[in-house]
Design a protein around this motif. Structure first.
Motif, PDB file in Angstrom:
ATOM      1  N   LEU A 161       0.856  -1.186   0.000  1.00 21.97           N
ATOM      2  CA  LEU A 161       0.000   0.000   0.000  1.00 21.97           C
ATOM      3  C   LEU A 161       0.894   1.239   0.000  1.00 21.97           C
ATOM      4  CD1 LEU A 161      -3.029   0.574  -0.002  1.00 21.97           C
ATOM      5  CD2 LEU A 161      -2.923   0.811   2.471  1.00 21.97           C
ATOM      6  N   THR A 162       1.304   1.662  -1.211  1.00 25.68           N
ATOM      7  CA  THR A 162       2.238   2.783  -1.330  1.00 25.68           C
ATOM      8  C   THR A 162       1.539   4.108  -1.027  1.00 25.68           C
ATOM      9  OG1 THR A 162       1.775   2.925  -3.694  1.00 25.68           O
ATOM     10  CG2 THR A 162       3.619   1.539  -3.022  1.00 25.68           C
ATOM     11  N   TRP A 163       2.372   5.109  -0.747  1.00 21.84           N
ATOM     12  CA  TRP A 163       1.831   6.411  -0.364  1.00 21.84           C
ATOM     13  C   TRP A 163       1.171   7.133  -1.534  1.00 21.84           C
ATOM     14  CZ3 TRP A 163       1.846   7.984   4.679  1.00 21.84           C
ATOM     15  CH2 TRP A 163       2.684   7.274   5.554  1.00 21.84           C
TER      16      TRP A 163
ATOM     17  N   PHE B  43       1.141   2.119   5.571  1.00 20.40           N
ATOM     18  CA  PHE B  43       1.438   2.648   4.243  1.00 20.40           C
ATOM     19  C   PHE B  43       2.920   2.513   3.945  1.00 20.40           C
ATOM     20  CE2 PHE B  43      -2.379   4.730   5.754  1.00 20.40           C
ATOM     21  CZ  PHE B  43      -3.231   4.653   4.661  1.00 20.40           C
ATOM     22  N   GLY B  44       3.235   2.318   2.675  1.00 26.99           N
ATOM     23  CA  GLY B  44       4.618   2.140   2.258  1.00 26.99           C
ATOM     24  C   GLY B  44       5.101   0.713   2.480  1.00 26.99           C
ATOM     25  N   GLU B  45       6.328   0.442   2.039  1.00 24.17           N
ATOM     26  CA  GLU B  45       6.902  -0.893   2.211  1.00 24.17           C
ATOM     27  C   GLU B  45       7.152  -1.156   3.695  1.00 24.17           C
ATOM     28  OE1 GLU B  45      10.796  -3.410   0.629  1.00 24.17           O
ATOM     29  OE2 GLU B  45      10.057  -1.662  -0.475  1.00 24.17           O
ATOM     30  N   PRO B  46       6.700  -2.296   4.209  1.00 21.79           N
ATOM     31  CA  PRO B  46       6.810  -2.556   5.650  1.00 21.79           C
ATOM     32  C   PRO B  46       8.265  -2.546   6.126  1.00 21.79           C
ATOM     33  CG  PRO B  46       5.349  -4.151   4.607  1.00 21.79           C
ATOM     34  CD  PRO B  46       6.025  -3.405   3.507  1.00 21.79           C
ATOM     35  N   THR B  47       8.461  -1.946   7.298  1.00 17.00           N
ATOM     36  CA  THR B  47       9.771  -1.967   7.961  1.00 17.00           C
ATOM     37  C   THR B  47       9.624  -2.659   9.311  1.00 17.00           C
ATOM     38  OG1 THR B  47       9.387   0.173   9.018  1.00 17.00           O
ATOM     39  CG2 THR B  47      10.412   0.190   6.829  1.00 17.00           C
ATOM     40  N   LEU B  48      10.737  -2.953   9.919  1.00 13.34           N
ATOM     41  CA  LEU B  48      10.688  -3.635  11.214  1.00 13.34           C
ATOM     42  C   LEU B  48       9.969  -2.785  12.253  1.00 13.34           C
ATOM     43  CD1 LEU B  48      11.473  -5.953  13.065  1.00 13.34           C
ATOM     44  CD2 LEU B  48      13.686  -4.824  13.442  1.00 13.34           C
ATOM     45  N   LEU B  49      10.248  -1.470  12.287  1.00  9.18           N
ATOM     46  CA  LEU B  49       9.602  -0.594  13.262  1.00  9.18           C
ATOM     47  C   LEU B  49       8.096  -0.522  13.021  1.00  9.18           C
ATOM     48  CD1 LEU B  49       9.967   1.361  15.614  1.00  9.18           C
ATOM     49  CD2 LEU B  49      10.281   3.211  13.940  1.00  9.18           C
ATOM     50  N   ALA B  50       7.690  -0.406  11.749  1.00  5.55           N
ATOM     51  CA  ALA B  50       6.260  -0.349  11.436  1.00  5.55           C
ATOM     52  C   ALA B  50       5.559  -1.648  11.834  1.00  5.55           C
ATOM     53  CB  ALA B  50       6.065  -0.072   9.946  1.00  5.55           C
ATOM     54  N   CYS B  51       6.195  -2.789  11.576  1.00  9.93           N
ATOM     55  CA  CYS B  51       5.585  -4.070  11.931  1.00  9.93           C
ATOM     56  C   CYS B  51       5.449  -4.228  13.441  1.00  9.93           C
ATOM     57  CB  CYS B  51       6.429  -5.223  11.361  1.00  9.93           C
ATOM     58  SG  CYS B  51       6.368  -5.361   9.557  1.00  9.93           S
ATOM     59  N   LEU B  52       6.419  -3.703  14.188  1.00 12.55           N
ATOM     60  CA  LEU B  52       6.373  -3.823  15.647  1.00 12.55           C
ATOM     61  C   LEU B  52       5.274  -2.960  16.262  1.00 12.55           C
ATOM     62  CD1 LEU B  52      10.186  -3.823  16.531  1.00 12.55           C
ATOM     63  CD2 LEU B  52       8.604  -5.751  16.719  1.00 12.55           C
TER      64      LEU B  52
ATOM     65  N   GLN C 131      -7.949  -8.832  -3.503  1.00  7.70           N
ATOM     66  CA  GLN C 131      -6.555  -9.208  -3.638  1.00  7.70           C
ATOM     67  C   GLN C 131      -5.706  -7.954  -3.751  1.00  7.70           C
ATOM     68  OE1 GLN C 131      -5.841 -11.931  -6.826  1.00  7.70           O
ATOM     69  NE2 GLN C 131      -7.497 -13.320  -6.255  1.00  7.70           N
ATOM     70  N   GLY C 132      -4.401  -8.167  -3.601  1.00 11.63           N
ATOM     71  CA  GLY C 132      -3.449  -7.095  -3.842  1.00 11.63           C
ATOM     72  C   GLY C 132      -3.607  -5.936  -2.894  1.00 11.63           C
ATOM     73  N   LYS C 133      -3.443  -4.731  -3.472  1.00 16.61           N
ATOM     74  CA  LYS C 133      -3.461  -3.519  -2.644  1.00 16.61           C
ATOM     75  C   LYS C 133      -4.833  -3.275  -2.033  1.00 16.61           C
ATOM     76  CE  LYS C 133      -2.134  -1.032  -6.104  1.00 16.61           C
ATOM     77  NZ  LYS C 133      -2.173  -1.964  -7.247  1.00 16.61           N
ATOM     78  N   TYR C 134      -5.895  -3.831  -2.633  1.00 18.28           N
ATOM     79  CA  TYR C 134      -7.226  -3.650  -2.055  1.00 18.28           C
ATOM     80  C   TYR C 134      -7.360  -4.406  -0.739  1.00 18.28           C
ATOM     81  CZ  TYR C 134      -8.193  -1.836  -6.685  1.00 18.28           C
ATOM     82  OH  TYR C 134      -8.151  -1.101  -7.836  1.00 18.28           O
ATOM     83  N   LEU C 135      -6.717  -5.559  -0.653  1.00 15.89           N
ATOM     84  CA  LEU C 135      -6.713  -6.282   0.618  1.00 15.89           C
ATOM     85  C   LEU C 135      -5.942  -5.503   1.674  1.00 15.89           C
ATOM     86  CD1 LEU C 135      -7.318  -8.767   2.317  1.00 15.89           C
ATOM     87  CD2 LEU C 135      -5.285  -9.847   1.364  1.00 15.89           C
ATOM     88  N   LEU C 136      -4.828  -4.912   1.281  1.00 16.26           N
ATOM     89  CA  LEU C 136      -4.067  -4.089   2.220  1.00 16.26           C
ATOM     90  C   LEU C 136      -4.870  -2.863   2.644  1.00 16.26           C
ATOM     91  CD1 LEU C 136      -0.572  -4.273   0.462  1.00 16.26           C
ATOM     92  CD2 LEU C 136      -1.418  -5.649   2.372  1.00 16.26           C
ATOM     93  N   ALA C 137      -5.664  -2.340   1.721  1.00 16.01           N
ATOM     94  CA  ALA C 137      -6.514  -1.197   2.073  1.00 16.01           C
ATOM     95  C   ALA C 137      -7.573  -1.598   3.090  1.00 16.01           C
ATOM     96  CB  ALA C 137      -7.171  -0.631   0.816  1.00 16.01           C
ATOM     97  N   VAL C 138      -8.098  -2.813   2.961  1.00 15.60           N
ATOM     98  CA  VAL C 138      -9.071  -3.305   3.935  1.00 15.60           C
ATOM     99  C   VAL C 138      -8.430  -3.432   5.309  1.00 15.60           C
ATOM    100  CG1 VAL C 138     -10.529  -5.273   4.538  1.00 15.60           C
ATOM    101  CG2 VAL C 138     -10.465  -4.449   2.189  1.00 15.60           C
ATOM    102  N   ASN C 139      -7.134  -3.798   5.344  1.00 12.97           N
ATOM    103  CA  ASN C 139      -6.415  -3.875   6.621  1.00 12.97           C
ATOM    104  C   ASN C 139      -6.391  -2.536   7.349  1.00 12.97           C
ATOM    105  OD1 ASN C 139      -5.877  -6.518   6.020  1.00 12.97           O
ATOM    106  ND2 ASN C 139      -3.770  -6.173   5.381  1.00 12.97           N
ATOM    107  N   VAL C 140      -6.416  -1.439   6.601  1.00 14.54           N
ATOM    108  CA  VAL C 140      -6.450  -0.100   7.205  1.00 14.54           C
ATOM    109  C   VAL C 140      -7.890   0.316   7.500  1.00 14.54           C
ATOM    110  CG1 VAL C 140      -5.838   2.327   6.860  1.00 14.54           C
ATOM    111  CG2 VAL C 140      -4.348   0.521   5.981  1.00 14.54           C
ATOM    112  N   LEU C 141      -8.789  -0.048   6.582  1.00 15.24           N
ATOM    113  CA  LEU C 141     -10.167   0.410   6.715  1.00 15.24           C
ATOM    114  C   LEU C 141     -10.857  -0.171   7.944  1.00 15.24           C
ATOM    115  CD1 LEU C 141     -12.386   2.079   5.367  1.00 15.24           C
ATOM    116  CD2 LEU C 141     -13.044   0.030   4.084  1.00 15.24           C
TER     117      LEU C 141
END
Length: 587
Positions: free
Chosen positions: A306-308, A369-378, A530-540
């Motif tokens: 889910l890019t910016w 949003f953006g490519e996941p990093t360790l800090l964001a995942c934590l 699928q894809g970025k729409y699934l990631l968008a649902v994770n935020v929604l």
């Protein structure tokens, strides 16, 4: 293995012989025979089998004159003539006399009889089963026929264990003159001389043949005049002689028989492709590749996060930023009207903790949003779970405290006094929040969320995500929030008949229902998109939970403060309490 084969063949032959000789009491014998130093057997269907309904196995007698087979009779006579010509020649096989036994194999039973007969020991009518079949010597050295595939398969199955035919050991030494041509054989029994290729013509009453080509061994040469070949198809079309047609692209050839030309066409499974260099097995695609079913090549997977700069990201970021501004604005509004009845009835200073916890949850959504990093995942899921747990704890204790004040202060005065003196509301929020904090810390320590590339769910995509959804810690944290939601709903339902200004059952119920619907929708939609729409649902889903909590609890109070200041007065609240007291006394 050879010994086991011999025993198996012996059992088959014993059963066959029992059925042939004993059960039917029939003595098979050749129709025509000629003694000689070496015997050849000929199996020809001189009579056609009469097809009829049978209720048990029967022996078919080959004596029906009406079913005479002229074609097989020509083969029959050709073999007799060839052997007699060889015997009458002084040059072909000197000092050797060939003999023959010719059988009429008009049926499967007659074919089995004849085959067993030619396998018998010379001078007897029985077959000896030996440990080493290489030492077994049957009465004939070779068998010619049968002419059809079914009978030939039966005969071959019985003859092959006894190695019949065995090429004559002396055949490489044969060297004679035939019609001014020298006839010799190689070590494998094949002739060194060439062949004349003929085509039989059966269209008229008399059979004729036409020479259409020739071949020689040395030098190797083949010549065929295709214009002389008369095919039986329409307009002299050349018939196809293939067991299986070529497969479509992306379909592998699965051999179904002993011959490699007979196969079934099976499409390559998804994730595999058919390399043209190997048509018999599909090859798996690389880890970063995918292929649909029945594909000849692999395609690179699409890397998804889910890019910016995505349009859907802009919508979600705008909605989350608006929520954050509303939370900050509401905090300022409540601070300005802190001493008013509406703010005090909403919880007073506890409201700032509720607004702050919602703000923490809102800030955590930027980590999606953006490519996941360790800090964001934590931080992203853990912060949201903790922030929303604090909000639900405050909502639960606020609803419970109103129920205690209006319903149990007089009925259970000691419990009410202990609750107030020991700061029960603050203690409950502290213990509940610390419990969720402990769950989140355990989650991060034991099942640490890490950035990962997910390949399993969608064959054509590489999902850049965190591993949080696949851990027990995630389940525990959100199950705990679910428990708090049910508790808040239960406490607000108990206060459904409180004074109107203190009755938050409708607002809390609406808020929690939106929360439940948002997460149910999340788990349902996650199976579709699928894809970025699934990631968008994770935020929604968490954004909907935060928005429902804010709108259900705080927006009605903001409306009273801003639009109905007449309801935000001590007199109005006292009148509401007096009306509730009268209703309680009347009931």
């Amino acid at each position: 293995m050879l010994l086991q084969t011999a025993h198996l063949v012996g059992l088959q032959l014993c059963i066959s012989c029992c059925w042939a000789y004993s059960c039917h009491n029939t003595e098979p014998s050749p129709d025509f025979s000629l003694p000689g130093d070496y015997l050849l057997a000929g199996l020809f269907p001189l009579h056609a089998e009469c097809v009829q309904v049978r209720h048990r196995p029967e022996v078919t007698l080959c004596d029906r004159l009406s079913n005479f087979n002229g074609h097989a009779y020509h083969h029959f006579q050709a073999m007799r003539f060839a052997i007699e010509e060889i015997n009458n020649s002084t040059a072909l096989l000197p000092n050797v006399t060939l003999g023959y036994e010719l059988y009429d194999v008009c049926s499967e039973s007659a074919n089995v009889y004849a085959t067993l007969r030619v396998l018998s020991v010379p001078g007897t009518n029985h077959i000896e089963i030996q440990g080493n079949l290489l030492d077994y010597v049957p009465k004939v050295v070779a068998v010619i026929g049968p002419e059809d595939s079914n009978s030939a398969a039966t005969t071959a199955a019985l003859l092959s264990p006894f190695l019949v035919p065995l090429l004559l050991e002396q055949i490489p030494k044969v060297n004679f003159l035939l019609h001014e041509d020298t006839v010799t054989f190689n070590d494998n029994g094949g002739p060194f001389s060439g062949y004349t290729i003929i085509a039989w013509d059966w269209s008229g009453p008399n059979w004729t043949f036409t020479v259409i080509g020739s071949s020689t061994w040395s030098p190797g040469w083949l010549d065929i005049n295709e214009t002389k070949i008369q095919w039986h198809g329409k307009d002299n079309q050349v018939p196809k002689s293939v067991c299986s047609s070529d497969c479509l692209e992306g379909h592998q050839q699965v051999v179904v028989d002993f011959q490699h030309c007979c196969f079934e066409c099976v499409p390559c499974e998804a994730g595999t492709f058919l390399n043209k260099s190997d048509l018999y097995s599909c090859q798996p695609c690389g880890k970063e590749e995918w292929a649909p079913e029945g594909s000849q090549i692999c395609f690179p997977r699409t890397v998804v996060c889910l890019t910016w700069h995505e349009h859907i990201s802009w919508v979600l970021l705008a909605a989350n930023s608006l929520l954050l501004l509303l939370l900050v604005g509401t905090a300022g509004l409540f601070a300005w009207h802190l001493d008013t009845p509406v703010v005090r009835s909403a919880g007073g200073q506890l409201c700032f903790l509720m607004l702050g916890s919602l703000a923490v949850g809102s800030c955590s959504l930027y980590g999606f949003f953006g490519e996941p990093t360790l800090l964001a995942c934590l931080l992203r899921q853990a912060l949201f779970a903790l922030g929303f747990a604090i909000f639900l704890s405050c909502l639960t204790v606020r609803s419970f405290q109103l129920v205690i004040i209006f319903k149990f202060s007089t009925k259970l005065p000691m419990f009410y006094r202990a609750w107030v003196q020991n700061h029960g509301a603050g203690l409950f929020v502290l213990i509940s929040s610390m419990t969720q904090l402990l769950i989140c810390l355990t989650w991060l320590a034991v099942w640490t969320p890490l950035p990962t590339r997910e390949y399993q769910r969608f064959p054509q995509l590489v999902m850049l995500e965190c591993t949080e959804f696949h851990s027990l810690g995630f389940v525990l944290a959100f199950a705990y929030n679910g428990l708090l939601s049910v508790s808040a709903f239960a406490c607000s339902y108990l206060g459904k008949d409180l004074p109107e200004n203190y009755n938050e059952a409708k607002c809390v119920t609406f808020s929690l229902l939106l929360n439940f619907v948002s997460w149910i929708s999340f788990f349902t939609v996650a199976r579709v998109f699928q894809g970025k729409y699934l990631l968008a649902v994770n935020v929604l889903a968490p954004l909907s939970s935060l928005s429902s909590g804010f709108s259900g609890y705080f927006l009605p109070k903001c409306y009273v403060i801003l639009c109905r200041p007449d309801l935000n007065s001590t007199e109005h609240f006292q009148a509401s309490i007096q009306d509730y007291t009268r209703r309680c006394h009347s009931t």
